[in-house]
Design a protein around this motif. Structure first.
Motif, short mmCIF file in Angstrom:
data_model
loop_
_atom_site.label_atom_id
_atom_site.label_comp_id
_atom_site.label_asym_id
_atom_site.label_seq_id
_atom_site.Cartn_x
_atom_site.Cartn_y
_atom_site.Cartn_z
N VAL A 1 64.26 -9.94 25.05
CA VAL A 1 63.85 -9.75 23.52
C VAL A 1 63.36 -10.71 22.43
CG1 VAL A 1 65.03 -7.40 23.43
CG2 VAL A 1 65.86 -9.50 22.73
N SER A 2 62.16 -10.04 21.79
CA SER A 2 61.52 -11.31 21.48
C SER A 2 61.92 -11.70 19.82
CB SER A 2 59.50 -11.06 21.13
OG SER A 2 59.60 -9.90 20.27
N TYR B 1 64.28 -14.69 23.97
CA TYR B 1 63.15 -15.18 25.06
C TYR B 1 62.45 -16.61 24.22
CZ TYR B 1 59.25 -12.30 24.53
OH TYR B 1 57.91 -11.61 24.09
N LEU C 1 57.31 10.71 30.60
CA LEU C 1 56.38 8.88 31.26
C LEU C 1 57.45 7.64 31.27
CD1 LEU C 1 52.67 7.98 31.23
CD2 LEU C 1 55.01 6.43 31.64
N GLY D 1 54.66 -3.36 35.42
CA GLY D 1 54.13 -3.79 34.67
C GLY D 1 53.15 -5.03 34.30
N ASN D 2 52.25 -4.87 33.83
CA ASN D 2 51.28 -6.45 33.14
C ASN D 2 50.97 -6.59 31.41
OD1 ASN D 2 50.42 -5.55 36.17
ND2 ASN D 2 49.81 -3.93 35.06
N ALA D 3 52.10 -5.83 30.68
CA ALA D 3 52.15 -6.62 29.96
C ALA D 3 51.05 -7.69 28.71
CB ALA D 3 53.46 -5.98 28.90
N SER D 4 52.01 -8.95 30.09
CA SER D 4 51.10 -9.92 29.95
C SER D 4 50.05 -10.14 30.53
CB SER D 4 52.48 -11.09 29.68
OG SER D 4 52.29 -11.17 31.04
N LYS E 1 65.01 -6.69 16.93
CA LYS E 1 65.12 -5.86 19.01
C LYS E 1 66.36 -6.14 19.69
CE LYS E 1 60.18 -5.92 19.44
NZ LYS E 1 58.88 -6.24 20.42
N ASP F 1 52.91 -13.51 32.40
CA ASP F 1 54.27 -14.37 32.17
C ASP F 1 55.48 -14.76 32.54
OD1 ASP F 1 51.99 -15.37 30.81
OD2 ASP F 1 53.09 -14.22 28.35
N ARG G 1 53.43 -5.79 20.14
CA ARG G 1 54.82 -6.43 19.82
C ARG G 1 55.43 -6.38 18.35
NH1 ARG G 1 55.68 -11.60 23.43
NH2 ARG G 1 53.62 -12.39 23.65
N GLN H 1 50.44 -3.49 21.93
CA GLN H 1 50.38 -4.21 22.45
C GLN H 1 50.62 -5.55 20.88
OE1 GLN H 1 46.07 -3.92 22.72
NE2 GLN H 1 45.80 -5.74 24.14
N THR I 1 56.31 -2.79 17.78
CA THR I 1 56.91 -1.67 18.05
C THR I 1 58.09 -1.97 19.08
OG1 THR I 1 55.79 -0.71 19.93
CG2 THR I 1 55.39 -0.08 18.46
N PHE J 1 51.78 1.55 27.37
CA PHE J 1 50.93 0.76 27.64
C PHE J 1 50.32 1.11 28.86
CE2 PHE J 1 50.73 -3.94 27.66
CZ PHE J 1 51.10 -4.50 26.41
P1 NDP Z 1 55.91 -1.47 25.84
O1 NDP Z 1 57.33 -0.08 24.14
O2 NDP Z 1 57.87 -1.71 26.64
O3 NDP Z 1 56.30 -2.31 25.07
C1 NDP Z 1 55.71 -3.65 25.53
C2 NDP Z 1 56.53 -4.59 25.04
O4 NDP Z 1 56.54 -5.28 25.93
C3 NDP Z 1 56.45 -5.58 23.91
O5 NDP Z 1 57.15 -4.89 22.68
C4 NDP Z 1 56.97 -7.00 23.83
O6 NDP Z 1 58.54 -6.52 23.56
C5 NDP Z 1 57.12 -6.89 25.63
N1 NDP Z 1 56.25 -8.48 25.41
C6 NDP Z 1 55.79 -9.15 26.45
N2 NDP Z 1 55.20 -10.13 26.47
C7 NDP Z 1 53.96 -9.41 26.16
C8 NDP Z 1 52.97 -9.51 25.76
N3 NDP Z 1 52.34 -10.66 26.20
N4 NDP Z 1 51.99 -8.66 25.65
C9 NDP Z 1 52.29 -7.70 24.61
N5 NDP Z 1 53.58 -6.94 24.89
C10 NDP Z 1 54.56 -7.89 25.70
O7 NDP Z 1 56.00 -0.71 26.77
P2 NDP Z 1 56.09 0.98 27.46
O8 NDP Z 1 57.42 1.30 27.73
O9 NDP Z 1 55.14 2.06 26.47
O10 NDP Z 1 55.75 0.21 28.55
C11 NDP Z 1 56.60 -0.73 28.72
C12 NDP Z 1 55.97 -1.55 30.76
O11 NDP Z 1 56.18 -0.60 31.34
C13 NDP Z 1 54.75 -1.88 30.39
O12 NDP Z 1 54.06 -3.26 30.96
C14 NDP Z 1 53.74 0.07 30.87
O13 NDP Z 1 52.90 -0.77 31.65
C15 NDP Z 1 55.05 -0.38 32.27
N6 NDP Z 1 55.35 0.98 33.44
C16 NDP Z 1 54.81 1.06 34.61
C17 NDP Z 1 55.14 2.40 34.85
C18 NDP Z 1 54.87 2.22 36.42
O14 NDP Z 1 55.95 3.34 36.93
N7 NDP Z 1 55.15 1.19 37.16
C19 NDP Z 1 55.47 3.76 33.93
C20 NDP Z 1 55.15 3.07 32.41
C21 NDP Z 1 55.41 2.28 31.78
P3 NDP Z 1 58.92 -8.37 23.93
O15 NDP Z 1 58.27 -8.20 22.01
O16 NDP Z 1 60.78 -7.77 23.14
O17 NDP Z 1 58.78 -8.93 24.53
#
Ligand code: NDP
Length: 325
Positions: free
Chosen positions: A172-173, A192, A123, A239-242, A177, A220, A315, A313, A317, A42
């Motif tokens: 999970v969504s 959720y 990683l 992390g900042n996925a959202s 999952k 979020d 979701r 991005q 995978t 991500f």
């Molecule tokens: P993931 O495979 O976990 O993919 C992200 C998951 O986050 C999605 O599958 C989804 O799961 C969930 N999600 C919730 N809200 C959102 C949104 N708005 N947009 C997209 N996805 C969302 O990714 P990674 O394993 O690569 O990374 C996971 C997280 O860990 C990332 O946020 C990454 O930045 C962070 N990270 C931080 C590190 C650090 O050292 N600080 C190092 C490595 C990763 P669902 O559908 O179940 O909600």
């Protein structure tokens, strides 16, 4: 010549270009690695969109891969041409057939770990290592909440938690999952999209709530996460996925129960070769014991990295995704 992915402006996946470059000769203290498998993360999306600024443009992308050392710079004694290695840090540019980086960021791979497993877990697995063993040294019997439990980092976290005897509640969504996270060792899951996270955590813990919340979703989920904690316990925002958590009033930690919070990163923990080696040894031992198995769920040609990023991005995978050079 060799191929790499680069971007000259920030934006959507359409900014990624598949170009010919002359791979850099390693300078003093550097090695060049012929990548055999590249990890998708991500954080790569944060750099592509500009949330995290690249040092300069055009820029390579990616920080994780596994392969074979094909050139060694002056003063490097620990690594030699032909060594099987992996890395998860260093300058952007792992999305490439060959990448030059500081030897201090590279670890040798045990023979038992293949390139795909390494690229799928360096990683993400080193992240779980520091989060579970260092940010807070989890003990058996503790209860934690882990967002995105079926994702790349989440899939490793579920297994590592089971190995430690920790009760991991994963968000999970979808039902698929949820099933995956439970197969990986999640003690319970919360969908959720259909369930109230705080209420379900209350039910599952008999009102006790969690010892630690690990939140990589960010904007979020920040407040929900705080509501899932026991008084005086720890919120780990990693992390900042959202989107990023911004503008926090520290008083909220008082209101929610004299909480602690931290915003850690892999680079902040694996900041010396010695610390990186210690963390990698711990991860490799977990992989070799079979307690953590890495699920390479998706493979894309490296040239199609943009499609892979869109799936991550969007979701779509689960587990880890590999880019094949
Ligand atoms: P993931 O495979 O976990 O993919 C992200 C998951 O986050 C999605 O599958 C989804 O799961 C969930 N999600 C919730 N809200 C959102 C949104 N708005 N947009 C997209 N996805 C969302 O990714 P990674 O394993 O690569 O990374 C996971 C997280 O860990 C990332 O946020 C990454 O930045 C962070 N990270 C931080 C590190 C650090 O050292 N600080 C190092 C490595 C990763 P669902 O559908 O179940 O909600």
């Amino acid at each position: 010549m060799a191929k790499r992915i680069q971007f000259s402006r920030t934006g959507g996946s359409e900014v990624l270009e598949w170009v010919d470059v002359t791979p850099a000769e390693p300078g003093p203290g550097e090695v060049r690695v012929a990548n055999r498998a590249v990890g998708l993360n991500f954080i790569d999306i944060y750099f592509r969109t500009g949330l995290y600024p690249a040092p300069s443009l055009p820029s390579g992308l990616g920080t994780e891969a596994a392969g074979v050392v094909d050139a060694v710079g002056e003063g490097v004694t620990r690594l030699e041409v032909g060594d099987r290695v992996a890395y998860a840090q260093g300058p952007l540019g792992a999305y490439a057939e060959r990448h030059t980086l500081p030897a201090a960021k590279v670890v040798k791979l045990p023979d038992s770990i293949d390139f795909e497993t390494a690229a799928a877990s360096m990683l993400k697995g080193l992240t779980v290592q520091y989060l579970m063993r260092q940010t807070h040294a989890l003990k058996g019997g503790e209860t934690i909440l882990w967002h995105a439990a079926a994702g790349g980092v989440g899939s490793i976290a579920c297994q590592w938690a089971r190995a430690l005897g920790v009760r991991l509640i994963g968000t999970v969504s979808s039902p698929e999952k949820a099933a995956l996270a439970e197969r990986n060792g999640a003690w319970a899951t919360i969908d959720y999209t259909r369930e109230d996270v705080v209420e379900r955590v209350r039910e599952l813990t008999g009102g006790e709530m969690c010892d630690v919340v690990y939140d990589s979703v960010g904007k979020d989920t920040w407040e929900t996460s705080l509501d899932c904690l026991k008084p005086r316990s720890l919120m780990v925002s990693f992390g900042n996925a959202s989107g990023p958590v911004e503008g926090v009033n520290l008083g909220i930690l008082n209101q929610k129960g004299s909480l602690f919070t931290t915003r850690p990163s892999l680079n902040g923990y694996a900041d010396t070769p010695e610390r990186l080696a210690m963390m990698a040894d711990d991860l490799f031992a977990m992989l070799e014991s079979g307690k953590v198995k890495v699920d390479v769920s998706h493979r894309y040609p490296l040239a199609e990295a943009g499609e892979a990023q869109d799936a991550l991005q969007g979701r779509r995978t689960t587990g880890s995704t590999i880019l094949v050079p």
